[in-house]
Design a protein around this motif. Sequence first.
Motif, mmCIF file in Angstrom:
data_model
loop_
_atom_site.group_PDB
_atom_site.id
_atom_site.type_symbol
_atom_site.label_atom_id
_atom_site.label_comp_id
_atom_site.label_asym_id
_atom_site.label_seq_id
_atom_site.Cartn_x
_atom_site.Cartn_y
_atom_site.Cartn_z
ATOM 1 N N ALA A 1 -87.947 -21.059 53.451
ATOM 2 C CA ALA A 1 -88.798 -20.481 52.406
ATOM 3 C C ALA A 1 -88.501 -18.996 52.206
ATOM 4 C CB ALA A 1 -90.275 -20.681 52.746
ATOM 5 N N SER A 2 -88.398 -18.254 53.296
ATOM 6 C CA SER A 2 -88.160 -16.814 53.154
ATOM 7 C C SER A 2 -86.745 -16.543 52.625
ATOM 8 C CB SER A 2 -88.401 -16.085 54.479
ATOM 9 O OG SER A 2 -87.463 -16.505 55.433
ATOM 10 N N TYR A 3 -85.807 -17.414 52.997
ATOM 11 C CA TYR A 3 -84.432 -17.277 52.511
ATOM 12 C C TYR A 3 -84.376 -17.472 50.989
ATOM 13 C CZ TYR A 3 -79.329 -17.852 52.568
ATOM 14 O OH TYR A 3 -77.978 -17.697 52.358
ATOM 15 N N ILE A 4 -85.105 -18.470 50.518
ATOM 16 C CA ILE A 4 -85.144 -18.746 49.073
ATOM 17 C C ILE A 4 -85.765 -17.566 48.325
ATOM 18 C CG2 ILE A 4 -86.298 -20.182 47.327
ATOM 19 C CD1 ILE A 4 -85.982 -22.529 49.403
ATOM 20 N N VAL A 5 -86.861 -17.071 48.851
ATOM 21 C CA VAL A 5 -87.538 -15.939 48.211
ATOM 22 C C VAL A 5 -86.596 -14.735 48.143
ATOM 23 C CG1 VAL A 5 -89.402 -14.249 48.492
ATOM 24 C CG2 VAL A 5 -89.871 -16.686 48.816
ATOM 25 N N LYS A 6 -85.859 -14.502 49.237
ATOM 26 C CA LYS A 6 -84.930 -13.370 49.301
ATOM 27 C C LYS A 6 -83.794 -13.525 48.279
ATOM 28 C CE LYS A 6 -81.930 -11.192 52.670
ATOM 29 N NZ LYS A 6 -81.210 -11.446 53.930
ATOM 30 N N LYS A 7 -83.259 -14.744 48.225
ATOM 31 C CA LYS A 7 -82.164 -15.016 47.294
ATOM 32 C C LYS A 7 -82.619 -14.831 45.837
ATOM 33 C CE LYS A 7 -78.283 -16.553 49.285
ATOM 34 N NZ LYS A 7 -76.920 -16.107 48.869
ATOM 35 N N ASP A 8 -83.800 -15.343 45.534
ATOM 36 C CA ASP A 8 -84.301 -15.232 44.163
ATOM 37 C C ASP A 8 -84.656 -13.792 43.814
ATOM 38 O OD1 ASP A 8 -83.865 -17.768 43.373
ATOM 39 O OD2 ASP A 8 -85.925 -18.468 43.567
ATOM 40 N N LYS A 9 -85.112 -13.069 44.811
ATOM 41 C CA LYS A 9 -85.400 -11.654 44.595
ATOM 42 C C LYS A 9 -84.113 -10.928 44.187
ATOM 43 C CE LYS A 9 -87.697 -7.833 46.933
ATOM 44 N NZ LYS A 9 -88.164 -7.318 48.215
ATOM 45 N N LYS A 10 -83.031 -11.320 44.837
ATOM 46 C CA LYS A 10 -81.727 -10.731 44.525
ATOM 47 C C LYS A 10 -81.291 -11.100 43.100
ATOM 48 C CE LYS A 10 -78.810 -10.433 48.157
ATOM 49 N NZ LYS A 10 -77.681 -10.786 49.068
ATOM 50 N N ARG A 11 -81.448 -12.375 42.776
ATOM 51 C CA ARG A 11 -81.064 -12.824 41.420
ATOM 52 C C ARG A 11 -81.895 -12.118 40.355
ATOM 53 N NH1 ARG A 11 -79.760 -19.315 42.261
ATOM 54 N NH2 ARG A 11 -77.921 -18.891 43.517
ATOM 55 N N ARG A 12 -83.190 -12.045 40.620
ATOM 56 C CA ARG A 12 -84.061 -11.332 39.681
ATOM 57 C C ARG A 12 -83.609 -9.875 39.580
ATOM 58 N NH1 ARG A 12 -88.670 -12.978 41.291
ATOM 59 N NH2 ARG A 12 -89.087 -14.266 39.464
ATOM 60 N N GLY A 13 -83.233 -9.316 40.724
ATOM 61 C CA GLY A 13 -82.762 -7.930 40.762
ATOM 62 C C GLY A 13 -81.538 -7.711 39.889
ATOM 63 N N TYR A 14 -80.523 -8.557 40.047
ATOM 64 C CA TYR A 14 -79.312 -8.449 39.207
ATOM 65 C C TYR A 14 -79.703 -8.478 37.738
ATOM 66 C CZ TYR A 14 -76.604 -10.576 43.142
ATOM 67 O OH TYR A 14 -76.036 -10.886 44.330
ATOM 68 N N TYR A 15 -80.485 -9.538 37.443
ATOM 69 C CA TYR A 15 -80.765 -9.857 36.049
ATOM 70 C C TYR A 15 -81.548 -8.736 35.379
ATOM 71 C CZ TYR A 15 -81.876 -12.850 32.061
ATOM 72 O OH TYR A 15 -81.973 -13.382 30.801
ATOM 73 N N ASN A 16 -82.603 -8.312 36.036
ATOM 74 C CA ASN A 16 -83.451 -7.283 35.433
ATOM 75 C C ASN A 16 -82.743 -5.926 35.405
ATOM 76 O OD1 ASN A 16 -85.165 -9.441 35.445
ATOM 77 N ND2 ASN A 16 -86.776 -8.488 36.661
ATOM 78 N N PHE A 17 -81.780 -5.755 36.313
ATOM 79 C CA PHE A 17 -81.010 -4.521 36.352
ATOM 80 C C PHE A 17 -80.017 -4.456 35.180
ATOM 81 C CE2 PHE A 17 -77.273 -2.089 37.865
ATOM 82 C CZ PHE A 17 -77.872 -0.893 38.208
ATOM 83 N N TYR A 18 -79.333 -5.561 34.934
ATOM 84 C CA TYR A 18 -78.276 -5.557 33.919
ATOM 85 C C TYR A 18 -78.776 -5.864 32.512
ATOM 86 C CZ TYR A 18 -74.513 -4.967 37.251
ATOM 87 O OH TYR A 18 -73.682 -4.447 38.187
ATOM 88 N N THR A 19 -79.933 -6.496 32.422
ATOM 89 C CA THR A 19 -80.435 -6.877 31.098
ATOM 90 C C THR A 19 -81.750 -6.137 30.864
ATOM 91 O OG1 THR A 19 -81.963 -8.654 31.675
ATOM 92 C CG2 THR A 19 -79.631 -9.217 31.679
ATOM 93 N N ASP A 20 -82.299 -6.288 29.665
ATOM 94 C CA ASP A 20 -83.626 -5.710 29.428
ATOM 95 C C ASP A 20 -84.674 -6.821 29.400
ATOM 96 O OD1 ASP A 20 -82.783 -6.923 27.159
ATOM 97 O OD2 ASP A 20 -83.096 -5.217 25.838
ATOM 98 N N MET A 21 -84.362 -7.900 30.128
ATOM 99 C CA MET A 21 -85.236 -9.060 30.074
ATOM 100 C C MET A 21 -85.790 -9.381 31.464
ATOM 101 S SD MET A 21 -83.030 -11.259 27.310
ATOM 102 C CE MET A 21 -81.681 -11.610 28.431
ATOM 103 N N ASP A 22 -86.606 -10.418 31.510
ATOM 104 C CA ASP A 22 -87.301 -10.750 32.743
ATOM 105 C C ASP A 22 -86.850 -12.136 33.206
ATOM 106 O OD1 ASP A 22 -89.041 -10.689 34.843
ATOM 107 O OD2 ASP A 22 -90.861 -10.807 33.639
ATOM 108 N N TRP A 23 -86.137 -12.164 34.318
ATOM 109 C CA TRP A 23 -85.560 -13.387 34.873
ATOM 110 C C TRP A 23 -86.618 -14.484 35.037
ATOM 111 C CZ3 TRP A 23 -86.046 -15.892 39.752
ATOM 112 C CH2 TRP A 23 -84.994 -16.722 40.117
ATOM 113 N N GLY A 24 -86.296 -15.682 34.545
ATOM 114 C CA GLY A 24 -87.221 -16.801 34.759
ATOM 115 C C GLY A 24 -88.382 -16.885 33.779
ATOM 116 N N LYS A 25 -88.442 -15.941 32.835
ATOM 117 C CA LYS A 25 -89.499 -15.996 31.827
ATOM 118 C C LYS A 25 -89.011 -16.875 30.679
ATOM 119 C CE LYS A 25 -92.304 -12.907 29.044
ATOM 120 N NZ LYS A 25 -92.377 -11.570 28.454
ATOM 121 N N ALA A 26 -89.816 -17.858 30.309
ATOM 122 C CA ALA A 26 -89.362 -18.873 29.352
ATOM 123 C C ALA A 26 -88.777 -18.273 28.078
ATOM 124 C CB ALA A 26 -90.524 -19.807 29.005
#
Lengths: 196, 196
Positions: free
Chosen positions: B140-165
């Motif tokens: 569970a903590s590994y998944i949260v960490k990985k997704d935090k990273k993905r959200r980090g990349y995405y929100n850093f490079y784009t002006d959008m919010d990762w996982g928002k429909a």
Amino acid sequence: MNFVITVGREYGSGGRFIARLVAEKLGIAFYDNELLIEAAKDSGLSPSIFESYDEKQDGFLGGSLGMYSYDMTLSQKVFLAQFDAIKKIASEKSCVIVGRCADYVLRDFPNVVNVFICAPMEDKIKRVIEYYGVKPEKAASYIVKKDKKRRGYYNFYTDMDWGKASNYDLCLNSRVGIDECVDAIVGYTKRRFKLD
Amino acid sequence: MNFVITVGREYGSGGRFIARLVAEKLGIAFYDNELLIEAAKDSGLSPSIFESYDEKQDGFLGGSLGMYSYDMTLSQKVFLAQFDAIKKIASEKSCVIVGRCADYVLRDFPNVVNVFICAPMEDKIKRVIEYYGVKPEKAASYIVKKDKKRRGYYNFYTDMDWGKASNYDLCLNSRVGIDECVDAIVGYTKRRFKLD
């Protein structure tokens, strides 16, 4: 086998219209806010709850929560009556239900597809001007206000985050067109419940 | 006519696997992180950028941004090289591209379908234990960490919010099954681009 499609939607996304067309294509019942109020009345819930509801709608979670305690109580009663109606309907027949946190209300029901419809702001602006008669200069802020209210309801009644993909089974952006979304939802539902 | 399907996904949702099956079913190319690095190398970008990349991956936006300035620069170079590769590939052929903010990179391209795959936490835990060999107590903590990273990349490079429909055309929850998601994406894409 009964199945239910719940449809959450951004204001002006065409989600309600899409939901109605999905119900028509699948030949199942359709419920929106008004029809759920009727259903709640029909199911024997006290009509007094609804008596002064209509004219109070705008106060419903509209601003600071603390300021509208009378409206809140009234609106909450209506909401909770609708929740009961949603459960009753879902146990009786296949249907499409728009809004009212139906996804959350039916979270323990089998055979539920939770859909969310969104759209780019420019599309939503066009739609509310064309279909809801909103003045062009007020359209954007009106949409933001309406969605803030929807997010407010949803996050208040559920423990989830409105419009976040992971709450739903299927999210669609109506920028590709209403018919495209209808077909996608109908196709998904048919495959999911092996309706063909 | 070229078309591109971009696939963002929660870690452990099966999104990468779904993306690969979609590419196979549609008979088009498939690109994930590794293949985009190869493509970036092949396209004549300096191989020196990639030399020490692999072993540095874990530092990539993993923690406080300020602490990893060397890694950041290196990783950003790789990321930007991949962005170039994505644009080049998209202009040449139909394909499925997983991750790498491809939806944002291709935001001005025609004929792009942006997909996001999510899943309930319990499903993601099962999947990472079964397929990625993660220890059950750490899943569970590994998944949260990985997704935090993905959200980090995405929100850093784009002006959008990762996982928002509203960022995507189509979001699917893989709780209904991998095949169901594959069919939904293939069906949607075929209708959208009139491929049948």
